[in-house]
Write a protein that holds these residues in place. Sequence first.
Motif, mmCIF file in Angstrom:
data_model
loop_
_atom_site.group_PDB
_atom_site.id
_atom_site.type_symbol
_atom_site.label_atom_id
_atom_site.label_comp_id
_atom_site.label_asym_id
_atom_site.label_seq_id
_atom_site.Cartn_x
_atom_site.Cartn_y
_atom_site.Cartn_z
ATOM 1 N N GLU A 166 -5.996 1.246 -8.746
ATOM 2 C CA GLU A 166 -6.508 2.229 -7.787
ATOM 3 C C GLU A 166 -6.615 1.561 -6.421
ATOM 4 N N TRP A 167 -5.978 2.185 -5.424
ATOM 5 C CA TRP A 167 -5.981 1.636 -4.069
ATOM 6 C C TRP A 167 -6.276 2.769 -3.093
ATOM 7 N N PRO A 168 -7.564 3.050 -2.864
ATOM 8 C CA PRO A 168 -7.925 4.143 -1.942
ATOM 9 C C PRO A 168 -7.382 3.902 -0.542
ATOM 10 N N THR A 202 5.812 7.562 -19.160
ATOM 11 C CA THR A 202 4.524 8.224 -18.969
ATOM 12 C C THR A 202 4.299 8.541 -17.492
ATOM 13 N N PRO A 203 4.000 9.792 -17.127
ATOM 14 C CA PRO A 203 3.761 10.136 -15.715
ATOM 15 C C PRO A 203 2.528 9.424 -15.149
ATOM 16 N N LEU A 204 2.551 9.165 -13.868
ATOM 17 C CA LEU A 204 1.416 8.522 -13.205
ATOM 18 C C LEU A 204 0.138 9.326 -13.414
ATOM 19 N N ALA A 205 0.221 10.640 -13.301
ATOM 20 C CA ALA A 205 -0.975 11.478 -13.451
ATOM 21 C C ALA A 205 -1.594 11.315 -14.830
ATOM 22 N N LYS A 238 0.819 -1.206 0.000
ATOM 23 C CA LYS A 238 0.000 0.000 0.000
ATOM 24 C C LYS A 238 0.861 1.268 0.000
ATOM 25 N N GLN A 239 2.098 1.145 0.498
ATOM 26 C CA GLN A 239 2.980 2.304 0.512
ATOM 27 C C GLN A 239 3.392 2.728 -0.902
ATOM 28 N N ALA A 240 3.194 1.839 -1.881
ATOM 29 C CA ALA A 240 3.528 2.186 -3.269
ATOM 30 C C ALA A 240 2.461 3.066 -3.907
ATOM 31 N N ALA A 241 1.305 3.202 -3.270
ATOM 32 C CA ALA A 241 0.215 4.009 -3.830
ATOM 33 C C ALA A 241 0.499 5.499 -3.657
ATOM 34 N N LYS A 242 0.316 6.255 -4.724
ATOM 35 C CA LYS A 242 0.560 7.698 -4.706
ATOM 36 C C LYS A 242 -0.750 8.452 -4.932
ATOM 37 N N VAL A 248 -1.326 2.834 -7.751
ATOM 38 C CA VAL A 248 -0.047 2.130 -7.892
ATOM 39 C C VAL A 248 0.184 1.892 -9.379
ATOM 40 N N ALA A 249 1.382 2.190 -9.856
ATOM 41 C CA ALA A 249 1.748 1.924 -11.252
ATOM 42 C C ALA A 249 2.984 1.026 -11.263
ATOM 43 N N LEU A 250 2.872 -0.124 -11.920
ATOM 44 C CA LEU A 250 3.969 -1.094 -11.998
ATOM 45 C C LEU A 250 4.245 -1.428 -13.464
ATOM 46 N N ARG A 251 5.496 -1.772 -13.741
ATOM 47 C CA ARG A 251 5.854 -2.286 -15.061
ATOM 48 C C ARG A 251 5.818 -3.815 -14.976
#
Length: 371
Positions: free
Chosen positions: A328-330, A348-351, A271-275, A300-303
Amino acid sequence: MAAVRCDLEDFAVEMFEPFGRADQRRWGGVYLRGLLLDGRRKSVEPMAARLGKDGNRQALAHFITTSPWDAAHVRARIAWRMQQVIKPTTLIVDDTGFLKDGDASACVARQYTGTAGKVTNCQVGISLHLASDGASAAVDWRLFVPESWDPASPKADVAKVARRTKCGIPEEIGHVEKWQLALDMIDETRSWGIEVPLVVADGGYGDAAAFRLGLEERGLCYVVGISTTTTARPEAARLHTPPYGGRGPRPKPAYLSPAQTVKKLVIEAGKQAAKPVQWREGSRPGTGRSGVKRMYSRFVALRIRPAGREIRKALDGPELPVRWLLAEWPATEPEPVQFWLSDLPPDTPLATLVRMAKLRWRIEHDYREMK
């Protein structure tokens, strides 16, 4: 009111100009005006009652049911007009249900529709929308033909097949998967000269590897929803070639560890990976500085390397391609709640990923306006 009518007449002239006969162009304009008049029911008879001196029910019914005009010409002109207004950055694919009680409509079957949120008696229409951050519009449609309506299908229903002629379904039209109908519409839109580089769709399409591969073959990027059970490997996964024993065919390279579900991959990231990301301002009042509710969550965005037999068959080599996994991890949830897959560039940016994934919300507005 006169100015509005003049604008509508000019629009009708533009849309129906390809029609070969003057009577088709006239009744096309009358039908369009009937659709826009106040009144819940948009079938021919109640529309004719609202049209006054132009309310010729027989002529309107003939224009809709038997007059030989090609709807693709009208759709192309709508698309050209909408392209100028919307300046689209995205093509969005989705489908919606039309609830039906009788037996006179084509392709009605018990099937799932988000309109009712359950399996029910309905038609399903697949739609393609031009979209930007500020506007969107449907420019192409297909009516989904369930297997029960296809005489060539082992699931054909005798009663429904018998109604095909009465409903005006051409003999060559049969059951086609929704994702393939979506690709067909994308091809048709591109044939009109409309090139939009990004496709957005929900899990009903993103779960089909053939749909994603079809977009890649067309040189189109995508951000598509996927289910929690979609499997993949981390980007760091590497192929291993077992040693050759000197007998039989040489062993092929393979991944040592089995593929995992995307849900498990995200949970392992933690969960700490969620921005936190805010992708737009909502339409409802809120407590923020702007006075409207912020559309905000954590992601969270992962490759990753999506797995699957269809993907392997499409590859030139054994190594799986690397793609974006967005989840998406609220902060209030113990697990991620929604997942997307994308082939946008690695930088590509997360936003940007979030904004593209969430752009599908515009479809609900389009459906509400059209219905």
